[in-house]
Design a protein around this motif. Structure first.
Motif, PDB file in Angstrom:
ATOM      1  N   THR A 211       0.849  -1.184   0.000  1.00 23.75           N
ATOM      2  CA  THR A 211       0.000   0.000   0.000  1.00 23.75           C
ATOM      3  C   THR A 211       0.885   1.233   0.000  1.00 23.75           C
ATOM      4  OG1 THR A 211      -1.694  -1.166   1.235  1.00 23.75           O
ATOM      5  CG2 THR A 211      -1.821   1.235   1.211  1.00 23.75           C
TER       6      THR A 211
ATOM      7  N   MET B  93       0.371   5.172  -0.054  1.00 22.41           N
ATOM      8  CA  MET B  93      -0.679   6.175   0.111  1.00 22.41           C
ATOM      9  C   MET B  93      -0.496   7.370  -0.822  1.00 22.41           C
ATOM     10  SD  MET B  93      -2.566   4.787   2.379  1.00 22.41           S
ATOM     11  CE  MET B  93      -3.607   6.027   3.089  1.00 22.41           C
TER      12      MET B  93
ATOM     13  N   ILE C  93      -6.970   3.689  -3.542  1.00 24.79           N
ATOM     14  CA  ILE C  93      -7.448   3.705  -2.156  1.00 24.79           C
ATOM     15  C   ILE C  93      -7.665   5.151  -1.714  1.00 24.79           C
ATOM     16  CG2 ILE C  93      -6.380   1.515  -1.523  1.00 24.79           C
ATOM     17  CD1 ILE C  93      -4.067   3.062  -0.344  1.00 24.79           C
ATOM     18  N   ASP C  94      -8.454   5.313  -0.658  1.00 27.70           N
ATOM     19  CA  ASP C  94      -8.673   6.664  -0.135  1.00 27.70           C
ATOM     20  C   ASP C  94      -7.619   6.979   0.924  1.00 27.70           C
ATOM     21  OD1 ASP C  94      -9.451   5.181   2.050  1.00 27.70           O
ATOM     22  OD2 ASP C  94     -11.508   5.893   2.082  1.00 27.70           O
ATOM     23  N   GLN C  95      -7.784   8.093   1.634  1.00 23.62           N
ATOM     24  CA  GLN C  95      -6.778   8.517   2.598  1.00 23.62           C
ATOM     25  C   GLN C  95      -6.701   7.601   3.814  1.00 23.62           C
ATOM     26  OE1 GLN C  95      -9.522  10.250   1.832  1.00 23.62           O
ATOM     27  NE2 GLN C  95     -10.474  11.130   3.638  1.00 23.62           N
ATOM     28  N   TYR C  96      -7.678   6.704   3.994  1.00 22.17           N
ATOM     29  CA  TYR C  96      -7.665   5.761   5.103  1.00 22.17           C
ATOM     30  C   TYR C  96      -7.150   4.377   4.689  1.00 22.17           C
ATOM     31  CZ  TYR C  96     -10.630   9.421   6.946  1.00 22.17           C
ATOM     32  OH  TYR C  96     -11.121  10.624   7.344  1.00 22.17           O
ATOM     33  N   GLY C  97      -6.799   4.210   3.408  1.00 24.86           N
ATOM     34  CA  GLY C  97      -6.307   2.936   2.921  1.00 24.86           C
ATOM     35  C   GLY C  97      -7.394   1.978   2.497  1.00 24.86           C
ATOM     36  N   VAL C  98      -8.635   2.450   2.326  1.00 24.28           N
ATOM     37  CA  VAL C  98      -9.760   1.602   1.928  1.00 24.28           C
ATOM     38  C   VAL C  98      -9.886   1.641   0.412  1.00 24.28           C
ATOM     39  CG1 VAL C  98     -12.249   1.245   2.146  1.00 24.28           C
ATOM     40  CG2 VAL C  98     -10.928   2.078   4.098  1.00 24.28           C
TER      41      VAL C  98
ATOM     42  N   GLN D 190     -11.233   1.954  -3.131  1.00 19.80           N
ATOM     43  CA  GLN D 190     -12.319   2.809  -3.614  1.00 19.80           C
ATOM     44  C   GLN D 190     -13.285   2.069  -4.526  1.00 19.80           C
ATOM     45  OE1 GLN D 190     -13.092   6.170  -2.844  1.00 19.80           O
ATOM     46  NE2 GLN D 190     -11.896   5.344  -1.173  1.00 19.80           N
TER      47      GLN D 190
END
Length: 147
Positions: free
Chosen positions: A78, A80, A110-115, A117
């Protein structure tokens, strides 16, 4: 007069003020600690400089028992702050042969939380993945019957 006031104000901010000479007193313990500190700093400087300037050659040999021409590697990384389009994967062999394998990698934004999209399907140009196991001879109903 303003410059004199400015100098006195700046001088009052000095955190490292000089101690008057008549208040200084040398002790045996202080001289021993000072000598040990100087010796330790000199030793560390010498050893770090020696380690920086010296070079060593290390070799290792490992035999690969794998006889397949290709090997599957699974990894999950991951990043970021890196867009998917800029991420590439290169494989370099021991002999220096380099191969770009980015086309076989699945990338997900992914978004800023690592989820993740949105789902992106597997790479359609990848033809070396088998979607079935030829060694299984039972039907799906027989497999589900055992639970």
């Amino acid at each position: 007069q303003i410059s004199t006031m400015g100098r006195t104000f700046v001088a009052s901010l000095d955190m490292y003020r000089k101690v008057p000479v008549d208040l200084l007193e040398g002790t045996r313990r202080g001289s021993i600690l000072s000598t040990l500190a100087v010796f330790t700093m000199g030793l560390l400087f010498f050893l770090e400089t020696k380690a920086f300037l010296s070079s060593s050659l290390k070799t290792s040999l490992a035999l690969d028992s794998n006889t397949d021409s290709q090997i599957r590697v699974n990894f999950n990384i991951t990043m970021m702050d890196l867009k998917c389009e800029y991420a590439t994967i290169d494989v370099v062999s021991v002999l220096g042969t380099q191969q770009n394998v980015t086309q076989h990698v699945q990338k997900f934004p992914i978004d800023q939380y690592g989820v993740r999209q949105r789902y992106q399907q597997r790479n359609l140009r990848q033809h070396d993945v088998q979607l079935f196991d030829s060694t299984i001879e039972e039907t799906i109903e027989e497999l589900h019957a055992d639970g």
